[in-house]
Motif scaffolding. Sequence first.
Motif, PDB file in Angstrom:
ATOM      1  N   UNK A  28      37.575  31.448  33.402  1.00  0.00           N
ATOM      2  CA  UNK A  28      37.613  30.502  34.518  1.00  0.00           C
ATOM      3  C   UNK A  28      38.387  29.259  34.114  1.00  0.00           C
ATOM      4  N   UNK A  29      39.702  29.313  34.278  1.00  0.00           N
ATOM      5  CA  UNK A  29      40.549  28.181  33.900  1.00  0.00           C
ATOM      6  C   UNK A  29      40.469  27.088  34.962  1.00  0.00           C
ATOM      7  N   UNK A  30      40.342  25.841  34.498  1.00  0.00           N
ATOM      8  CA  UNK A  30      40.382  24.682  35.379  1.00  0.00           C
ATOM      9  C   UNK A  30      41.356  23.677  34.780  1.00  0.00           C
ATOM     10  N   UNK A  59      52.634  21.595  27.929  1.00  0.00           N
ATOM     11  CA  UNK A  59      54.021  22.037  27.989  1.00  0.00           C
ATOM     12  C   UNK A  59      54.414  22.271  29.449  1.00  0.00           C
ATOM     13  N   UNK A  60      55.381  23.169  29.694  1.00  0.00           N
ATOM     14  CA  UNK A  60      55.857  23.405  31.067  1.00  0.00           C
ATOM     15  C   UNK A  60      56.292  24.852  31.186  1.00  0.00           C
ATOM     16  N   UNK A  61      55.323  25.759  31.242  1.00  0.00           N
ATOM     17  CA  UNK A  61      55.668  27.185  31.273  1.00  0.00           C
ATOM     18  C   UNK A  61      55.083  27.938  32.453  1.00  0.00           C
ATOM     19  N   UNK A  62      54.044  27.388  33.094  1.00  0.00           N
ATOM     20  CA  UNK A  62      53.495  27.993  34.313  1.00  0.00           C
ATOM     21  C   UNK A  62      53.170  26.876  35.294  1.00  0.00           C
ATOM     22  N   UNK A  63      53.901  26.815  36.374  1.00  0.00           N
ATOM     23  CA  UNK A  63      53.750  25.706  37.316  1.00  0.00           C
ATOM     24  C   UNK A  63      52.311  25.545  37.770  1.00  0.00           C
ATOM     25  N   UNK A  64      51.823  24.318  37.708  1.00  0.00           N
ATOM     26  CA  UNK A  64      50.489  23.917  38.151  1.00  0.00           C
ATOM     27  C   UNK A  64      49.400  24.224  37.137  1.00  0.00           C
ATOM     28  N   UNK A  65      49.683  25.108  36.166  1.00  0.00           N
ATOM     29  CA  UNK A  65      48.639  25.574  35.242  1.00  0.00           C
ATOM     30  C   UNK A  65      49.044  25.375  33.782  1.00  0.00           C
ATOM     31  N   UNK A  66      49.574  24.221  33.448  1.00  0.00           N
ATOM     32  CA  UNK A  66      50.075  23.998  32.091  1.00  0.00           C
ATOM     33  C   UNK A  66      49.060  23.394  31.127  1.00  0.00           C
ATOM     34  N   UNK A  67      48.280  22.445  31.579  1.00  0.00           N
ATOM     35  CA  UNK A  67      47.382  21.734  30.676  1.00  0.00           C
ATOM     36  C   UNK A  67      46.295  22.665  30.140  1.00  0.00           C
ATOM     37  N   UNK A  83      44.034  36.401  27.374  1.00  0.00           N
ATOM     38  CA  UNK A  83      45.428  36.566  26.986  1.00  0.00           C
ATOM     39  C   UNK A  83      46.129  37.209  28.163  1.00  0.00           C
ATOM     40  N   UNK A  84      46.998  36.465  28.803  1.00  0.00           N
ATOM     41  CA  UNK A  84      47.603  36.923  30.053  1.00  0.00           C
ATOM     42  C   UNK A  84      49.124  36.952  29.944  1.00  0.00           C
ATOM     43  N   UNK A  85      49.750  37.526  30.956  1.00  0.00           N
ATOM     44  CA  UNK A  85      51.187  37.422  31.133  1.00  0.00           C
ATOM     45  C   UNK A  85      51.475  36.463  32.266  1.00  0.00           C
ATOM     46  N   UNK A 136      41.998  29.037  38.191  1.00  0.00           N
ATOM     47  CA  UNK A 136      42.553  30.391  38.059  1.00  0.00           C
ATOM     48  C   UNK A 136      41.544  31.220  37.298  1.00  0.00           C
ATOM     49  N   UNK A 137      41.487  32.506  37.605  1.00  0.00           N
ATOM     50  CA  UNK A 137      40.611  33.424  36.886  1.00  0.00           C
ATOM     51  C   UNK A 137      41.407  34.643  36.462  1.00  0.00           C
TER      52      UNK A 137
END
Length: 262
Positions: free
Chosen positions: A215-217, A162-170, A230-232, A225-226
Amino acid sequence: MHAKHTTSSHPSDSSGALPRRALLGALGAVAVTGAVSRPAAAAGSAIASSRSASASAAYVLLSRQAWGADESLRFGPDGSETWPPDYHPVQTLSVHHTGSANGEANPAARVRTIYRDQTVGQDWGDIGYHYLIDAAGLVYEGRWSGTDGDPAHNAAGRLVTAAHIATYNSGNVGIALLGTFTTSAPTSAARGALVQLLAELATRHSIDPLQQKVGYVNPVNGATWSGPAISGHRDWAATACPGGVLHAQLPAIRADVAALMG
């Protein structure tokens, strides 16, 4: 977040599942096409009475057809999709608010407005969120994910980008509550639906809702991103989203999700 307070990238990010709950029904002038629902996920006796509103009622999901999505908006003049879908395994779950008015009389109209703004105005090819939740606790199917009847996922169970957080969508699920929660809290119905939806997704994708360091990649652009499972939105970027009050509730929401998962 709604374009009013966020910037998201386009869908490409280039710079045993629980049964679904669904209601393919009417909202406003949209015709009824049928309905399916299921009981809430089993909740353990450890759930405190203060959490009962979050843990008791199953959520209801409105399809894109039900809330009146104009599917033609996703296509260019040549008939091709502006941003063809791509799919990846889920790594994390992110919570947003839309920055719109609270308690609007016609929330489906708000969803349609956000859809048009993000699809056409922002040129994101579709609505930026996977799910949206209104003040009554109704859940709206967000970004189009195919014809297999599994909202936000393809037939293999992978998440549509989708398209909800720039650079970190997939691989990042985006759930937006309709309204602004800077100084006010979501309704108990909206919070309850959020907990139910998060519990279902966390169970489906083997996510620990209490994990504080995921540890999101990004599988497309390699961005890392770390942070909490469940984040905001503000945990990812400099933004007010999902509002200070809602963001402050996230620790309790994570605990309710964990309790609901048993």
